[in-house]
Design a protein around this motif. Structure first.
Motif, PDB file in Angstrom:
ATOM      1  N   LEU A 159      40.456  67.353  -4.528  1.00  0.00           N
ATOM      2  CA  LEU A 159      39.984  67.448  -3.204  1.00  0.00           C
ATOM      3  C   LEU A 159      41.079  68.136  -2.229  1.00  0.00           C
ATOM      4  N   GLU A 160      42.261  67.538  -2.556  1.00  0.00           N
ATOM      5  CA  GLU A 160      43.494  67.936  -1.600  1.00  0.00           C
ATOM      6  C   GLU A 160      43.549  69.499  -1.796  1.00  0.00           C
ATOM      7  N   GLY A 161      43.488  69.899  -2.996  1.00  0.00           N
ATOM      8  CA  GLY A 161      43.512  71.420  -3.546  1.00  0.00           C
ATOM      9  C   GLY A 161      42.277  72.155  -2.875  1.00  0.00           C
ATOM     10  N   GLU A 162      41.056  71.664  -2.931  1.00  0.00           N
ATOM     11  CA  GLU A 162      39.846  72.105  -2.080  1.00  0.00           C
ATOM     12  C   GLU A 162      40.132  72.517  -0.772  1.00  0.00           C
ATOM     13  N   MET A 163      40.624  71.161  -0.083  1.00  0.00           N
ATOM     14  CA  MET A 163      40.539  71.065   1.227  1.00  0.00           C
ATOM     15  C   MET A 163      41.600  72.179   1.594  1.00  0.00           C
ATOM     16  N   ALA A 164      43.041  72.456   1.019  1.00  0.00           N
ATOM     17  CA  ALA A 164      43.646  73.605   1.175  1.00  0.00           C
ATOM     18  C   ALA A 164      42.979  74.799   0.980  1.00  0.00           C
ATOM     19  N   SER A 188      52.069  66.981 -14.344  1.00  0.00           N
ATOM     20  CA  SER A 188      51.724  66.113 -13.376  1.00  0.00           C
ATOM     21  C   SER A 188      50.328  66.202 -12.910  1.00  0.00           C
ATOM     22  N   ALA A 189      49.714  64.892 -12.675  1.00  0.00           N
ATOM     23  CA  ALA A 189      48.249  65.096 -12.157  1.00  0.00           C
ATOM     24  C   ALA A 189      48.175  65.693 -10.882  1.00  0.00           C
ATOM     25  N   PRO A 190      48.960  65.580  -9.882  1.00  0.00           N
ATOM     26  CA  PRO A 190      48.751  66.432  -8.470  1.00  0.00           C
ATOM     27  C   PRO A 190      48.831  68.035  -8.987  1.00  0.00           C
ATOM     28  N   ALA A 191      49.760  68.143  -9.674  1.00  0.00           N
ATOM     29  CA  ALA A 191      49.775  69.773  -9.862  1.00  0.00           C
ATOM     30  C   ALA A 191      48.851  70.251 -10.567  1.00  0.00           C
ATOM     31  N   GLU A 196      43.745  73.406  -9.599  1.00  0.00           N
ATOM     32  CA  GLU A 196      42.365  73.494  -9.943  1.00  0.00           C
ATOM     33  C   GLU A 196      41.366  73.661  -8.815  1.00  0.00           C
ATOM     34  N   GLY A 197      41.792  72.579  -7.821  1.00  0.00           N
ATOM     35  CA  GLY A 197      41.001  72.438  -6.721  1.00  0.00           C
ATOM     36  C   GLY A 197      41.097  73.661  -5.687  1.00  0.00           C
ATOM     37  N   PHE A 198      42.275  74.137  -5.449  1.00  0.00           N
ATOM     38  CA  PHE A 198      42.482  75.486  -4.783  1.00  0.00           C
ATOM     39  C   PHE A 198      41.845  76.477  -5.259  1.00  0.00           C
TER      40      PHE A 198
END
Ligand code: GZL
Ligand code: ZN
Length: 337
Positions: A159-164, A188-191, A196-198
């Motif tokens: 979701l964070e990547g999608e928001m960006a 890492s999970a965040p990377a 993916e989200g972005f």
């Protein structure tokens, strides 16, 4: 710290009996602030303090420093904890070693933020066989067997990547933007999830990711990778950095190349730590998606419930918001981290 020799179920049953016997059935005590039960005494730990072992990723970024502070400020003796804390310098083998030492120590509960998603099953199985519950904070593991941990407390990185990406699409679609991506720690999970989200969010727009490399969530490596991008490409319009620290490194590289960050090259980052928010307020970063590092209180709550043998939610999603320049100027004075 000697560990209770009971399984969690026994402790729960004994606790219930002890609570009832103590007549402590009123709501405020039943809500987890109950006086220590006989079980803990009999369990061999000798006091109601919860021995918790925490393996931290490292000290790679402003976010990590704020996350560590939240955990150390919350898991205190006065809050009923005996915290063993270790910093793995972003190395998985150090985390595995720390978890093994907590098992040998016989702590009541183990918590950690997995530096990468894979390779945890053997050591988590050892904790399970020792009857020590495990709680994940911040980052996820990709284990098939979700009985290896009780709960995972952290943000939704996709979701964070999608928001960006959605903000980038709204602001810049139609201008043929060439984008470079500074990825977080490989594996890492965040990377994985922010990337993916972005990418999903900019599908169907004319923004194009022309290069993507890891800067390992650090300012130094973010700067080095950005220097490489600036030598390799003569038209970079936007940097998407998986955290503020790599974005701040990119700002240094862009300024050293005689360009204006936030103007000549736009920058979007994730975390919203103080240094990032200051750069956003100054117009050097254009948008930041927050990733809340203050996970100490949730971890303390879950650890107490787990040790008391109570059911806990498997997944606790930490809520994030996002900031443009105006919002950053407004939020900065009261920012906790
Ligand atoms: C996110 C966390 C990431 C931050 C980085 O929850 O794991 O690691 O975004 C930190 O700043 O290094
Ligand atoms: Zn361009």
């Amino acid at each position: 710290m000697a560990r209770s020799t009971f399984t969690r179920g026994t402790v729960a049953a004994l606790s219930a009996v002890a609570l009832f016997a103590l007549g402590a059935c009123s709501s405020e005590q039943a809500g987890g602030t109950a006086e220590p039960t006989g079980a803990a005494e009999e369990g061999g730990s000798g006091d109601e303090t919860i021995a918790i072992g925490f393996s931290q990723v490292g000290a790679e970024s402003g976010w990590r420093a704020a996350n560590t502070k939240s955990i150390q400020d919350t898991l205190t003796a006065e809050n009923g904890f005996d915290l063993s804390f270790s910093d793995a310098q972003q190395k998985q083998e150090n985390q595995i070693q720390a978890i093994r030492s907590y098992i040998a120590q016989g702590v009541d509960v183990i918590a950690f933020s997995p530096v990468v998603e894979t390779g945890w099953d053997p050591v988590l199985q050892e904790a399970k066989s020792a009857g020590i519950p495990v709680v994940l904070t911040d980052r996820a593991v990709d284990s098939e067997d979700d009985t290896l941990y009780e709960s995972f407390i952290g943000s939704d990185f996709v979701l964070e990547g999608e928001m960006a990406g959605e903000w980038a699409a709204e602001q810049y679609d139609g201008e043929g933007f060439q984008v470079v991506e500074l990825q977080g720690t490989t594996g890492s999970a965040p990377a994985i999830d922010r990337k993916e989200g972005f990418a999903t969010a900019i599908e169907g727009t004319d923004l194009e990711i022309i290069d993507s490399q890891t800067g390992n969530f650090t300012r130094t490596e973010g700067k080095q990778v950005m220097e490489g991008f600036l030598q390799k490409y003569d038209d970079i319009d936007l940097v998407f950095a998986h955290n503020d620290d790599m974005g701040l490194g990119a700002i240094e590289a862009i300024e050293a190349a005689g360009m204006v960050p936030g103007e000549d090259i736009k920058i979007i980052t994730i975390d919203a730590v103080k240094d990032g928010m200051q750069a956003l307020a100054d117009g050097k970063i254009n948008y930041i998606v927050e990733c809340n590092p203050l996970l100490g209180p949730d971890l303390a709550d879950i650890a107490k419930k787990v040790v008391a043998g109570e059911e806990v939610e498997k997944r606790i999603v930490v809520k994030d918001e996002a900031f443009d320049q105006e919002a950053a100027i407004e939020a900065l004075p009261t920012r906790e981290y």
